[in-house]
Motif scaffolding. Structure first.
Motif, PDB file in Angstrom:
ATOM      1  N   ARG A  55     -10.898  -0.139  -7.977  1.00  0.00           N
ATOM      2  CA  ARG A  55     -10.455   1.088  -7.306  1.00  0.00           C
ATOM      3  C   ARG A  55      -8.981   1.376  -7.565  1.00  0.00           C
ATOM      4  N   PHE A  56      -8.212   0.335  -7.829  1.00  0.00           N
ATOM      5  CA  PHE A  56      -6.816   0.511  -8.189  1.00  0.00           C
ATOM      6  C   PHE A  56      -6.631   0.517  -9.701  1.00  0.00           C
ATOM      7  N   SER A  75      -0.175   3.380  -4.107  1.00  0.00           N
ATOM      8  CA  SER A  75      -0.878   4.638  -4.338  1.00  0.00           C
ATOM      9  C   SER A  75      -0.199   5.748  -3.533  1.00  0.00           C
ATOM     10  N   GLY A  81      -7.632   2.491   2.403  1.00  0.00           N
ATOM     11  CA  GLY A  81      -8.307   1.401   1.711  1.00  0.00           C
ATOM     12  C   GLY A  81      -7.654   0.058   1.958  1.00  0.00           C
ATOM     13  N   GLN A 113      -8.639  -4.996  -7.980  1.00  0.00           N
ATOM     14  CA  GLN A 113      -9.990  -4.459  -8.022  1.00  0.00           C
ATOM     15  C   GLN A 113     -10.040  -3.106  -8.724  1.00  0.00           C
ATOM     16  N   LYS A 123      -8.930  -3.488   4.036  1.00  0.00           N
ATOM     17  CA  LYS A 123      -8.878  -4.814   3.420  1.00  0.00           C
ATOM     18  C   LYS A 123      -7.976  -5.764   4.208  1.00  0.00           C
ATOM     19  N   GLU A 130      -8.392   1.534 -12.208  1.00  0.00           N
ATOM     20  CA  GLU A 130      -8.671   2.767 -12.948  1.00  0.00           C
ATOM     21  C   GLU A 130      -7.512   3.748 -12.845  1.00  0.00           C
ATOM     22  N   GLU A 131      -6.982   3.936 -11.629  1.00  0.00           N
ATOM     23  CA  GLU A 131      -5.861   4.865 -11.453  1.00  0.00           C
ATOM     24  C   GLU A 131      -4.620   4.380 -12.196  1.00  0.00           C
ATOM     25  N   CYS A 133      -0.307  -1.080  -2.162  1.00  0.00           N
ATOM     26  CA  CYS A 133      -0.870  -0.758  -3.487  1.00  0.00           C
ATOM     27  C   CYS A 133      -0.045   0.262  -4.259  1.00  0.00           C
TER      28      CYS A 133
END
Length: 260
Positions: A191-192, A72, A120, A189, A124, A194-195, A70
């Motif tokens: 959770r990713f 992040s 996270g 999704q 998944k 928004e950031e 991701c």
């Protein structure tokens, strides 16, 4: 996702204890393969080997402190986990299918099978490893994994941008592997999103600021401000930056050459 350049030489613990343990579990499998397939016997994987601090730190550094999937940022190696690209214990083609045993036990300590992952994405991903043709799945260390055809993108093997690109903050699959990877990991999704959206909005503000200044005459402070913005945007597409793949796609279209 970005291309991960894993160091060629594996950490010593994998070349020593890892190789020894791999030989041991392969011998155990060959002594009673049916029992491991049925699940009456299970391998004991030694986390202190495959997730040794030297292993974790080297992969973490190679990924610039970011999750392999991701992108992040993970502030410390201890806040992430070691990911087995091909799952070591059990494996599934889809979430609805039962777990198949054993997994890719012979790759548990293989340097080329290890990545660094955020919590996270690890949840998944789990033991999922879909193939284009499940009948070609390697079931033991005697089989050839190069014949498999994975549908999960391996960022250490190919450039993920051939498979996954971004329209603003939303990832989309260019290939079947890209689409499968996005769906499996939930990369689209909230959770990713928004950031990524917050970071994208910041980039958009900076690009808009450059447009405002344009070619007008600037004083010393304004020139310094513009130079800082250009430096920030140049850094945003570097592999070490968060969500750099998204930044590349956004800036390719929103940041024309005449502003650079």
């Amino acid at each position: 996702m970005i291309r991960i350049n894993r160091p060629d030489v594996a950490p010593g613990v994998l070349l020593n204890a890892g190789i020894i343990r791999t030989g041991e579990i392969c011998t155990l499998h060959d002594a009673s393969p049916e029992e491991y397939t049925e699940g009456s016997q299970r391998f004991e994987f030694q986390r202190h080997i495959y997730a040794h601090p030297s292993v974790k730190q080297r992969i973490y550094n190679a990924q610039y402190g970011k999750c392999c999937y991701c992108e992040s940022a993970v502030p410390l190696p201890s806040q992430g986990q070691i990911e087995h690209f091909r799952p070591k214990g059990t494996v599934r083609q889809t979430r609805k299918q039962p777990k198949m045993r054993p997994g890719y036990y012979w790759l548990a300590y293989c340097w080329e099978n290890l990545l660094f992952i955020c919590g996270g994405c690890n949840i998944k991903k789990s033991d999922l490893f879909p193939l284009e043709d499940p009948s070609r799945r390697a079931r033991s260390h005697h089989d050839d994994i190069t014949a498999e055809g994975p549908l999960l993108v391996d960022p250490s093997l190919t450039d993920p941008r051939r498979d996954i690109r971004f329209k603003f903050d939303a990832p989309f699959g260019v290939t079947k592997s890209g689409r499968t990877t996005i769906n499996l990991l939930g990369l689209d999704q909230p959770r990713f999103s928004e950031e990524r959206r917050i970071w994208l909005d910041e980039l958009r503000v900076h690009v808009d600021s450059l447009r405002i200044f344009g070619n007008k005459a600037m004083n010393g402070e304004e020139k310094k401000h513009v130079a800082n913005i250009k430096k920030l945007l140049a850094n945003a597409v570097m592999p070490s930056s968060r969500y750099s793949s998204m930044a590349m796609d956004f800036l390719e279209s929103a940041y024309p050459q005449d502003l650079r």
